[in-house]
Design a protein around this motif. Structure first.
Motif, PDB file in Angstrom:
ATOM      1  N   SER A  70       0.709  -1.060   0.385  1.00 10.97           N
ATOM      2  CA  SER A  70      -0.090  -0.198   0.250  1.00 10.97           C
ATOM      3  C   SER A  70       0.932   0.970   0.227  1.00 10.97           C
ATOM      4  O   SER A  70       1.723   1.105   1.018  1.00 10.97           O
ATOM      5  N   TYR A 113      -6.557   5.686  -3.258  1.00 11.23           N
ATOM      6  CA  TYR A 113      -5.302   5.645  -3.065  1.00 11.23           C
ATOM      7  C   TYR A 113      -4.388   5.029  -2.365  1.00 11.23           C
ATOM      8  O   TYR A 113      -3.827   4.196  -1.824  1.00 11.23           O
ATOM      9  N   GLU A 123      -7.199   2.582   0.228  1.00  5.19           N
ATOM     10  CA  GLU A 123      -7.658   1.720  -0.807  1.00  5.19           C
ATOM     11  C   GLU A 123      -9.212   0.938  -0.773  1.00  5.19           C
ATOM     12  O   GLU A 123      -9.708   0.197  -0.582  1.00  5.19           O
ATOM     13  N   LEU A 177      -3.754  -0.207  -7.682  1.00  3.92           N
ATOM     14  CA  LEU A 177      -3.800   0.420  -7.168  1.00  3.92           C
ATOM     15  C   LEU A 177      -5.681   0.710  -7.176  1.00  3.92           C
ATOM     16  O   LEU A 177      -6.502   0.457  -8.378  1.00  3.92           O
ATOM     17  N   HIS A 178      -6.453   1.647  -6.075  1.00  2.00           N
ATOM     18  CA  HIS A 178      -7.869   1.499  -5.922  1.00  2.00           C
ATOM     19  C   HIS A 178      -7.839   2.918  -6.546  1.00  2.00           C
ATOM     20  O   HIS A 178      -7.404   4.377  -5.590  1.00  2.00           O
TER      21      HIS A 178
END
Length: 442
Positions: free
Chosen positions: A105, A163, A166, A205-206
């Motif tokens: 992350s 980001y 998440e 990545l979200h």
């Protein structure tokens, strides 16, 4: 033993009783100080105690600190009642540590730690950092992996939720230019991230979605085409203005897809009958809150107290200048009452006539020529301490008015059988509207 709902009802009822007793004080709108002779409306004992009071002493009075003057018992009783009935405003945040996994992350990357604060002003940094942690925590508790942020602006909060934390995050914003700016900032952030993580991690990545929508009713929300990742989601509102906050609450209680809500209210003066009162209980009471009372409830009593106590009150004279100008404007034309004049900062080198000239530039109204008008105005501005005093006395009631608005919203959610709490999460000296309302469905 009384239930939580019954206790809150009692607080709302008692708070409104105090407000009804002091409606006359709440409704003393500062612009009308000279026009309506506000000083004469104070009880005689208050005028005798507070006339020519040193602003530093006044700041101590507002904060409840000891002072070397005798205060009226009626004022002391009011101050005590407000302190007892109001929702605490002192910042109180959980020290619980939230563990973010997996290790890749970007929220854990040492070189990207402050990435989300770029282009963000101090106040907003404070708010989005704490709000994001609250939202992440509630999302984990409810096992909900998606959030919808209303009034997302240029996307600072939704960007952090996606980001860094998440979550599948989408932001709704009514202004298309802000939505476009949000997308540009996403690309800028990704450009920086790419320098520090692998392509494989980049793919994981979200990324936030940014939707351009203007809301008019809560039913409209059920017809908005949301991303597939938002099958169920939590609602987020960081200072939704006026009726938008109540609109989100109505959507939350009525839509099974919404699992939680985290919301901080704002701009209570813009509330209409659609936004207050919300709860069935409050609607049965004499619960009206005037525009001046809702407007004063949006001001920061902590910051104001500090300014008075530290002697930083010279610029408060501008309130007297504006009130003196109001009397001139109404004399020229009653239709100019509360006209939107230009905002002018106080300066020791600026006299009253110069202030009026600058403030009236946008009105296309000629300045008076009669000498007596300016003499009266100069006399008015010399009474600036009284203007500051009356404003300060009104400010004593501000936390109580805000409490009624917030508890009405809390009751509205409890009446639907949903658990809810209110936490003072932000530092009120940085963010005056600092209470986060958190509600979760089972």
């Amino acid at each position: 033993m009384l239930s939580k709902e019954d206790v809150i009802k009692n607080y709302v009822k008692m708070s409104l009783n105090v407000i009804r007793t002091y409606d006359w004080l709440l409704d003393l709108y500062v612009l009308d100080f000279f026009q309506d002779d506000h000083w004469s409306k104070l009880p005689l004992a208050w005028r005798q105690s507070f006339d020519n009071i040193d602003p530093t002493t006044l700041g101590n009075v507002l904060c409840g600190q000891p002072v070397n003057i005798i205060l009226p018992l009626s004022f002391l009783a009011l101050k005590k009642a407000v302190d007892l009935l109001s929702i605490p405003r002192k910042q109180s945040i959980s020290k619980k540590h939230i563990t973010y996994v997996p290790d890749y992350s970007i929220g854990n990357h040492p070189r990207l730690k402050n990435l989300f604060l770029k282009h963000v002003k101090l106040k907003k940094r404070h708010e989005i950092s704490l709000m994001a942690e609250i939202v992440k925590d509630v999302a984990d508790q409810t096992k909900c992996k998606a959030v919808l942020d209303f009034g997302s602006g240029v996307g600072h909060l939704v960007r952090m939720l996606a980001y860094r934390y998440e979550l599948h995050a989408a932001g709704l914003e009514c202004q298309s230019q802000l939505t476009e700016e949000a997308r540009k900032l996403d690309l800028e952030l990704e450009y920086t991230i790419r320098k520090h993580i692998t392509d494989e991690h980049m793919k994981k990545l979200h990324k936030p979605e940014h939707l351009n929508v203007k809301l008019t009713c809560h039913q409209q929300l059920t017809h908005i085409e949301l991303p597939e990742t938002l099958g169920t989601y939590g609602l987020v509102g960081l200072h939704p203005c006026g009726d938008l906050g109540p609109l989100l609450l109505k959507h939350f209680v009525s839509d099974d897809k919404v699992k939680f809500i985290c919301m901080v209210g704002c701009c209570f003066m813009k509330l209409t009958d659609h936004g207050y009162p919300l709860s069935k209980y409050t609607k049965k009471l004499n619960s009206e809150l005037s525009y001046p009372s809702r407007e004063i409830a949006c001001h920061a009593i902590e910051v104001y107290c500090d300014r008075l106590k530290k002697g930083n009150y010279e610029d408060l004279k501008i309130h007297a200048y504006r009130a003196a100008l109001e009397r001139i404007l109404v004399d020229i034309d009653p239709k100019l009452k509360h006209a939107p004049v230009r905002s002018i900062k106080h300066s020791d080198t600026m006299n009253f006539e110069r202030y009026c000239h600058l403030a009236m530039e946008r009105l296309n109204v000629p300045l008076p020529t009669k000498t007596e008008v300016w003499l009266r105005g100069q006399t008015d501005v010399q009474m600036w301490r009284r203007v500051v005093t009356v404003y300060s006395l009104r400010l004593v009631l501000a936390p109580l008015v805000e409490t009624v608005v917030l508890l009405d919203r809390l009751l509205f959610i409890l009446e639907h059988g949903i658990s809810c709490e209110i936490r003072p999460v932000f530092d009120p000296k940085i963010s005056p509207r600092n209470h986060v309302m958190i509600a979760r469905k089972q």
